[in-house]
Write a protein that holds these residues in place. Structure first.
Motif, mmCIF file in Angstrom:
data_model
loop_
_atom_site.group_PDB
_atom_site.id
_atom_site.type_symbol
_atom_site.label_atom_id
_atom_site.label_comp_id
_atom_site.label_asym_id
_atom_site.label_seq_id
_atom_site.Cartn_x
_atom_site.Cartn_y
_atom_site.Cartn_z
ATOM 1 N N LEU A 19 0.858 -1.182 0.000
ATOM 2 C CA LEU A 19 0.000 0.000 0.000
ATOM 3 C C LEU A 19 0.894 1.232 0.000
ATOM 4 O O LEU A 19 1.967 1.225 0.587
ATOM 5 C CB LEU A 19 -0.878 0.033 1.243
ATOM 6 C CG LEU A 19 -2.013 -0.970 1.325
ATOM 7 C CD1 LEU A 19 -2.677 -0.891 2.689
ATOM 8 C CD2 LEU A 19 -3.031 -0.696 0.248
ATOM 9 N N ASP A 21 1.072 5.771 0.204
ATOM 10 C CA ASP A 21 0.371 7.013 0.518
ATOM 11 C C ASP A 21 0.424 7.921 -0.712
ATOM 12 O O ASP A 21 0.948 7.544 -1.754
ATOM 13 C CB ASP A 21 0.958 7.678 1.766
ATOM 14 C CG ASP A 21 2.417 8.065 1.625
ATOM 15 O OD1 ASP A 21 2.946 8.043 0.506
ATOM 16 O OD2 ASP A 21 3.021 8.404 2.646
ATOM 17 N N LYS A 26 5.686 3.973 1.279
ATOM 18 C CA LYS A 26 4.889 2.871 1.825
ATOM 19 C C LYS A 26 3.919 3.415 2.860
ATOM 20 O O LYS A 26 4.258 4.287 3.651
ATOM 21 C CB LYS A 26 5.785 1.807 2.453
ATOM 22 C CG LYS A 26 6.536 1.007 1.427
ATOM 23 C CD LYS A 26 7.315 -0.102 2.078
ATOM 24 C CE LYS A 26 8.070 -0.894 1.037
ATOM 25 N NZ LYS A 26 8.833 -1.972 1.635
ATOM 26 N N TYR A 27 2.714 2.884 2.844
ATOM 27 C CA TYR A 27 1.657 3.377 3.721
ATOM 28 C C TYR A 27 1.929 2.946 5.156
ATOM 29 O O TYR A 27 2.146 1.778 5.435
ATOM 30 C CB TYR A 27 0.305 2.829 3.249
ATOM 31 C CG TYR A 27 -0.873 3.563 3.810
ATOM 32 C CD1 TYR A 27 -1.302 4.743 3.223
ATOM 33 C CD2 TYR A 27 -1.563 3.097 4.916
ATOM 34 C CE1 TYR A 27 -2.385 5.434 3.724
ATOM 35 C CE2 TYR A 27 -2.645 3.782 5.427
ATOM 36 C CZ TYR A 27 -3.054 4.948 4.815
ATOM 37 O OH TYR A 27 -4.122 5.636 5.320
ATOM 38 N N TYR A 45 -6.981 9.229 9.084
ATOM 39 C CA TYR A 45 -6.931 8.722 7.710
ATOM 40 C C TYR A 45 -7.074 9.862 6.712
ATOM 41 O O TYR A 45 -6.340 9.937 5.731
ATOM 42 C CB TYR A 45 -8.034 7.679 7.517
ATOM 43 C CG TYR A 45 -8.139 7.115 6.126
ATOM 44 C CD1 TYR A 45 -7.205 6.210 5.654
ATOM 45 C CD2 TYR A 45 -9.187 7.474 5.283
ATOM 46 C CE1 TYR A 45 -7.307 5.678 4.389
ATOM 47 C CE2 TYR A 45 -9.294 6.945 4.019
ATOM 48 C CZ TYR A 45 -8.352 6.047 3.570
ATOM 49 O OH TYR A 45 -8.456 5.531 2.313
ATOM 50 N N TYR A 48 -3.805 12.056 6.965
ATOM 51 C CA TYR A 48 -2.579 11.421 6.476
ATOM 52 C C TYR A 48 -2.650 11.216 4.968
ATOM 53 O O TYR A 48 -1.962 11.883 4.218
ATOM 54 C CB TYR A 48 -2.355 10.096 7.216
ATOM 55 C CG TYR A 48 -1.207 9.272 6.702
ATOM 56 C CD1 TYR A 48 0.064 9.808 6.580
ATOM 57 C CD2 TYR A 48 -1.385 7.948 6.345
ATOM 58 C CE1 TYR A 48 1.112 9.053 6.110
ATOM 59 C CE2 TYR A 48 -0.342 7.186 5.884
ATOM 60 C CZ TYR A 48 0.906 7.740 5.758
ATOM 61 O OH TYR A 48 1.942 6.987 5.284
ATOM 62 N N SER A 49 -3.451 10.292 4.503
ATOM 63 C CA SER A 49 -3.578 10.016 3.080
ATOM 64 C C SER A 49 -4.500 8.824 2.888
ATOM 65 O O SER A 49 -4.579 7.950 3.748
ATOM 66 C CB SER A 49 -2.214 9.689 2.467
ATOM 67 O OG SER A 49 -2.360 9.260 1.127
ATOM 68 N N ALA A 51 -5.287 5.263 1.079
ATOM 69 C CA ALA A 51 -4.394 4.172 0.682
ATOM 70 C C ALA A 51 -4.483 3.960 -0.825
ATOM 71 O O ALA A 51 -5.571 3.888 -1.385
ATOM 72 C CB ALA A 51 -4.773 2.894 1.410
#
Length: 82
Positions: A19, A21, A26-27, A45, A48-49, A51
């Motif tokens: 996943l 961002d 990487k998420y 969520y 942040y971003s 997925a």
């Protein structure tokens, strides 16, 4: 899907199951979970971003569901009792 940049897939590697961002890193799932209860934090969520998935992952999910469905139907037809 990758060459038409659907879902911004050109920003991420083509063949991966990770996943990502919005910036292509990487998420980090720990940023969207509450530490104490391990519940999903919608506010974090959105801050942040969302997925993002790679083109491989987006294409493989429907194929996985189709394979499972056809396997179950095949077993029901092949092993039915008369």
């Amino acid at each position: 899907m990758y060459w038409t940049n659907a879902y911004d897939t050109q920003d991420f590697p083509l063949f991966t199951t990770e996943l990502f961002d919005a910036s292509g890193n990487k998420y980090s799932i720990t940023q969207v979970l509450n530490n104490v209860q391990l519940t999903f934090n919608v506010t974090a969520y959105k801050e942040y971003s969302i997925a993002h998935l790679s083109a491989y992952r987006i294409g493989s999910i429907p194929l996985l569901f189709a394979a499972i469905s056809t396997s179950l139907v095949h077993m029901m037809i092949h092993y039915r009792r008369y």
